[in-house]
Design a protein around this motif. Sequence first.
Motif, PDB file in Angstrom:
ATOM      1  N   GLN A   1       0.848  -1.196   0.000  1.00 19.37           N
ATOM      2  CA  GLN A   1       0.000   0.000   0.000  1.00 19.37           C
ATOM      3  C   GLN A   1       0.883   1.245   0.000  1.00 19.37           C
ATOM      4  OE1 GLN A   1      -2.401  -0.544   3.498  1.00 19.37           O
ATOM      5  NE2 GLN A   1      -3.596  -2.212   2.628  1.00 19.37           N
ATOM      6  N   GLN A   2       0.878   1.974  -1.087  1.00 19.21           N
ATOM      7  CA  GLN A   2       1.647   3.215  -1.226  1.00 19.21           C
ATOM      8  C   GLN A   2       3.146   3.020  -1.088  1.00 19.21           C
ATOM      9  OE1 GLN A   2      -0.230   6.674  -1.467  1.00 19.21           O
ATOM     10  NE2 GLN A   2      -1.082   4.929  -2.533  1.00 19.21           N
ATOM     11  N   THR A   3       3.627   1.803  -1.364  1.00 17.20           N
ATOM     12  CA  THR A   3       5.038   1.518  -1.168  1.00 17.20           C
ATOM     13  C   THR A   3       5.591   0.700  -2.333  1.00 17.20           C
ATOM     14  OG1 THR A   3       4.594   1.448   1.211  1.00 17.20           O
ATOM     15  CG2 THR A   3       6.705   0.586   0.485  1.00 17.20           C
ATOM     16  N   PRO A   4       6.730   1.099  -2.917  1.00 14.98           N
ATOM     17  CA  PRO A   4       7.283   0.413  -4.090  1.00 14.98           C
ATOM     18  C   PRO A   4       7.716  -1.019  -3.791  1.00 14.98           C
ATOM     19  CG  PRO A   4       8.259   2.601  -3.833  1.00 14.98           C
ATOM     20  CD  PRO A   4       7.471   2.334  -2.590  1.00 14.98           C
ATOM     21  N   VAL A   5       7.611  -1.882  -4.796  1.00 13.51           N
ATOM     22  CA  VAL A   5       7.976  -3.296  -4.687  1.00 13.51           C
ATOM     23  C   VAL A   5       9.403  -3.470  -4.177  1.00 13.51           C
ATOM     24  CG1 VAL A   5       8.505  -5.342  -6.073  1.00 13.51           C
ATOM     25  CG2 VAL A   5       6.348  -4.133  -6.414  1.00 13.51           C
ATOM     26  N   SER A   6      10.320  -2.660  -4.687  1.00 11.17           N
ATOM     27  CA  SER A   6      11.736  -2.848  -4.354  1.00 11.17           C
ATOM     28  C   SER A   6      11.998  -2.716  -2.860  1.00 11.17           C
ATOM     29  CB  SER A   6      12.588  -1.833  -5.124  1.00 11.17           C
ATOM     30  OG  SER A   6      12.198  -0.506  -4.793  1.00 11.17           O
ATOM     31  N   ARG A   7      11.214  -1.863  -2.184  1.00  9.51           N
ATOM     32  CA  ARG A   7      11.435  -1.687  -0.755  1.00  9.51           C
ATOM     33  C   ARG A   7      10.689  -2.726   0.053  1.00  9.51           C
ATOM     34  NH1 ARG A   7       9.650   3.969   0.090  1.00  9.51           N
ATOM     35  NH2 ARG A   7       9.622   3.332   2.255  1.00  9.51           N
ATOM     36  N   VAL A   8       9.641  -3.305  -0.529  1.00  8.54           N
ATOM     37  CA  VAL A   8       8.864  -4.323   0.173  1.00  8.54           C
ATOM     38  C   VAL A   8       9.606  -5.663   0.203  1.00  8.54           C
ATOM     39  CG1 VAL A   8       6.789  -5.761  -0.012  1.00  8.54           C
ATOM     40  CG2 VAL A   8       6.616  -3.261  -0.182  1.00  8.54           C
ATOM     41  N   LEU A   9      10.286  -5.995  -0.876  1.00 11.62           N
ATOM     42  CA  LEU A   9      10.896  -7.327  -1.020  1.00 11.62           C
ATOM     43  C   LEU A   9      11.665  -7.831   0.209  1.00 11.62           C
ATOM     44  CD1 LEU A   9      11.982  -7.240  -4.773  1.00 11.62           C
ATOM     45  CD2 LEU A   9      10.366  -8.850  -3.726  1.00 11.62           C
ATOM     46  N   PRO A  10      12.664  -7.095   0.699  1.00 17.26           N
ATOM     47  CA  PRO A  10      13.435  -7.650   1.825  1.00 17.26           C
ATOM     48  C   PRO A  10      12.620  -7.763   3.110  1.00 17.26           C
ATOM     49  CG  PRO A  10      14.139  -5.405   1.333  1.00 17.26           C
ATOM     50  CD  PRO A  10      13.215  -5.822   0.225  1.00 17.26           C
ATOM     51  N   VAL A  11      11.741  -6.808   3.362  1.00 22.23           N
ATOM     52  CA  VAL A  11      10.941  -6.842   4.596  1.00 22.23           C
ATOM     53  C   VAL A  11       9.929  -7.988   4.544  1.00 22.23           C
ATOM     54  CG1 VAL A  11       9.502  -5.494   6.159  1.00 22.23           C
ATOM     55  CG2 VAL A  11      11.229  -4.346   4.760  1.00 22.23           C
ATOM     56  N   HIS A  12       9.321  -8.176   3.397  1.00 22.70           N
ATOM     57  CA  HIS A  12       8.366  -9.275   3.223  1.00 22.70           C
ATOM     58  C   HIS A  12       9.051 -10.617   3.479  1.00 22.70           C
ATOM     59  CE1 HIS A  12       6.127 -12.297   0.809  1.00 22.70           C
ATOM     60  NE2 HIS A  12       5.077 -11.638   1.234  1.00 22.70           N
ATOM     61  N   ALA A  13      10.251 -10.789   2.963  1.00 20.68           N
ATOM     62  CA  ALA A  13      10.980 -12.052   3.157  1.00 20.68           C
ATOM     63  C   ALA A  13      11.245 -12.302   4.633  1.00 20.68           C
ATOM     64  CB  ALA A  13      12.291 -12.019   2.363  1.00 20.68           C
ATOM     65  N   GLU A  14      11.651 -11.263   5.326  1.00 23.13           N
ATOM     66  CA  GLU A  14      11.947 -11.420   6.756  1.00 23.13           C
ATOM     67  C   GLU A  14      10.677 -11.713   7.560  1.00 23.13           C
ATOM     68  OE1 GLU A  14      14.384 -11.918   8.493  1.00 23.13           O
ATOM     69  OE2 GLU A  14      13.714 -11.476  10.534  1.00 23.13           O
ATOM     70  N   TRP A  15       9.596 -11.050   7.211  1.00 21.68           N
ATOM     71  CA  TRP A  15       8.316 -11.311   7.912  1.00 21.68           C
ATOM     72  C   TRP A  15       7.858 -12.745   7.729  1.00 21.68           C
ATOM     73  CZ3 TRP A  15       3.894  -8.247   9.900  1.00 21.68           C
ATOM     74  CH2 TRP A  15       4.309  -7.022  10.450  1.00 21.68           C
ATOM     75  N   LEU A  16       7.933 -13.239   6.490  1.00 16.54           N
ATOM     76  CA  LEU A  16       7.448 -14.599   6.228  1.00 16.54           C
ATOM     77  C   LEU A  16       8.351 -15.643   6.873  1.00 16.54           C
ATOM     78  CD1 LEU A  16       4.930 -15.577   4.624  1.00 16.54           C
ATOM     79  CD2 LEU A  16       5.460 -13.149   4.436  1.00 16.54           C
ATOM     80  N   ARG A  17       9.644 -15.338   6.967  1.00 17.14           N
ATOM     81  CA  ARG A  17      10.562 -16.253   7.647  1.00 17.14           C
ATOM     82  C   ARG A  17      10.239 -16.305   9.139  1.00 17.14           C
ATOM     83  NH1 ARG A  17      14.269 -16.308  11.047  1.00 17.14           N
ATOM     84  NH2 ARG A  17      14.227 -14.061  11.368  1.00 17.14           N
ATOM     85  N   ARG A  18       9.987 -15.118   9.712  1.00 21.42           N
ATOM     86  CA  ARG A  18       9.777 -15.035  11.160  1.00 21.42           C
ATOM     87  C   ARG A  18       8.362 -15.414  11.564  1.00 21.42           C
ATOM     88  NH1 ARG A  18      11.115  -9.568  14.671  1.00 21.42           N
ATOM     89  NH2 ARG A  18      10.350 -10.316  16.694  1.00 21.42           N
ATOM     90  N   TRP A  19       7.411 -15.023  10.722  1.00 21.20           N
ATOM     91  CA  TRP A  19       5.992 -15.285  11.027  1.00 21.20           C
ATOM     92  C   TRP A  19       5.343 -15.963   9.819  1.00 21.20           C
ATOM     93  CZ3 TRP A  19       6.912  -9.641  12.149  1.00 21.20           C
ATOM     94  CH2 TRP A  19       7.351  -9.457  13.469  1.00 21.20           C
ATOM     95  N   PRO A  20       5.491 -17.263   9.678  1.00 25.18           N
ATOM     96  CA  PRO A  20       4.990 -17.968   8.484  1.00 25.18           C
ATOM     97  C   PRO A  20       3.474 -18.123   8.460  1.00 25.18           C
ATOM     98  CG  PRO A  20       6.107 -19.496   9.975  1.00 25.18           C
ATOM     99  CD  PRO A  20       6.295 -18.134  10.553  1.00 25.18           C
ATOM    100  N   THR A  21       2.814 -17.836   9.573  1.00 27.60           N
ATOM    101  CA  THR A  21       1.353 -17.946   9.648  1.00 27.60           C
ATOM    102  C   THR A  21       0.782 -16.751  10.396  1.00 27.60           C
ATOM    103  OG1 THR A  21       1.382 -19.112  11.769  1.00 27.60           O
ATOM    104  CG2 THR A  21       1.518 -20.471   9.758  1.00 27.60           C
ATOM    105  N   PRO A  22      -0.516 -16.474  10.235  1.00 22.10           N
ATOM    106  CA  PRO A  22      -1.157 -15.424  11.038  1.00 22.10           C
ATOM    107  C   PRO A  22      -1.011 -15.698  12.537  1.00 22.10           C
ATOM    108  CG  PRO A  22      -2.583 -16.031   9.217  1.00 22.10           C
ATOM    109  CD  PRO A  22      -1.435 -17.007   9.208  1.00 22.10           C
TER     110      PRO A  22
END
Length: 286
Positions: free
Chosen positions: A39-60
């Motif tokens: 939301q209002q944020t470019p893909v390039s900046r989302v990529l690394p944060v998304h990877a870290e979130w999914l690694r740390r929190w793989p489920t809701p």
Amino acid sequence: MSELHEPVLRWYDEHARDLPWRGEQASPWSVMVSEFMLQQTPVSRVLPVHAEWLRRWPTPAALAAEPSGEAVRAWGRLGYPRRALRLHAAATSIVERHGGEVPASYDDLLALPGIGDYTAAAIATFAHGRRHVVLDTNVRRVLARAVQGVELPAPSVTKAEREVARELLPEHDAPTWSVAVMELGALVCTASNPRCAACPVRDLCAWRAAGHPPYDGPPRKVQAWAGTDRQCRGRLLAVLRDSEGPVHRSLLDAAWSEEAQRIRCLASLVDDGLVVPAGPDTYALP
DNA sequence: GATCCGTGGCC
DNA sequence: TGGCCAAGGAT
């Protein structure tokens, strides 16, 4: 079927980026996290944060099990940190009311915090294969140009605009159509300096046929930044994010010199739930 | 419908 | 250099 479909789908098949929240291996939760971050944020900046979130929190459930402050901290510098708080709250609601599974229905998604029309349609479509009109800034711009013949869409979604998108939505494989139009808007039919020479529908484009007339709608306001409350709030929250535990007020005082504004912004951060008082003249993430 | 909410890269 | 823009939502 519009004559736009075949060239757009063929172009997407050839030029689509390989993003981690796309494809068969991506879980609905991965899609949901990506939609909040994008939301209002470019893909390039989302990529690394998304990877870290999914690694740390793989489920809701994994995210919901932690304090919301951990979500705010892990949000890093993506901006609009209230999104982190809302994503944490949405995960909690999913655990409590949906058995820990990301809902597939538009209405269930729309009821979650931080999810509006676009995000509900996007998650239902891209995570669950449902058929919804996905109207983001890219789709709106592509359709404004190709169909309506104007450079940019109106400030807010119009009824006519939604109807155009609805009529273009194919009966079969609506998700691929929506992601293809979004991708075209992101890579070719960009807001400024569109790459019309590389566009698969340039010969069908109403805006091009009209000679690329410039935008003539109401002036689009650019958000001020220097000296605003948003900048002040960002500075204050960065101090909390970059500290291990609670911090003394003096550290916050050092982050913003204008006192009245600093006090007002700290109060608004507390009011938003992004910061909590943790003792005498001491503050922390929630 | 107007306003507020972060951040950083780009032309 | 600085306006402009990036897969919006809540109030």
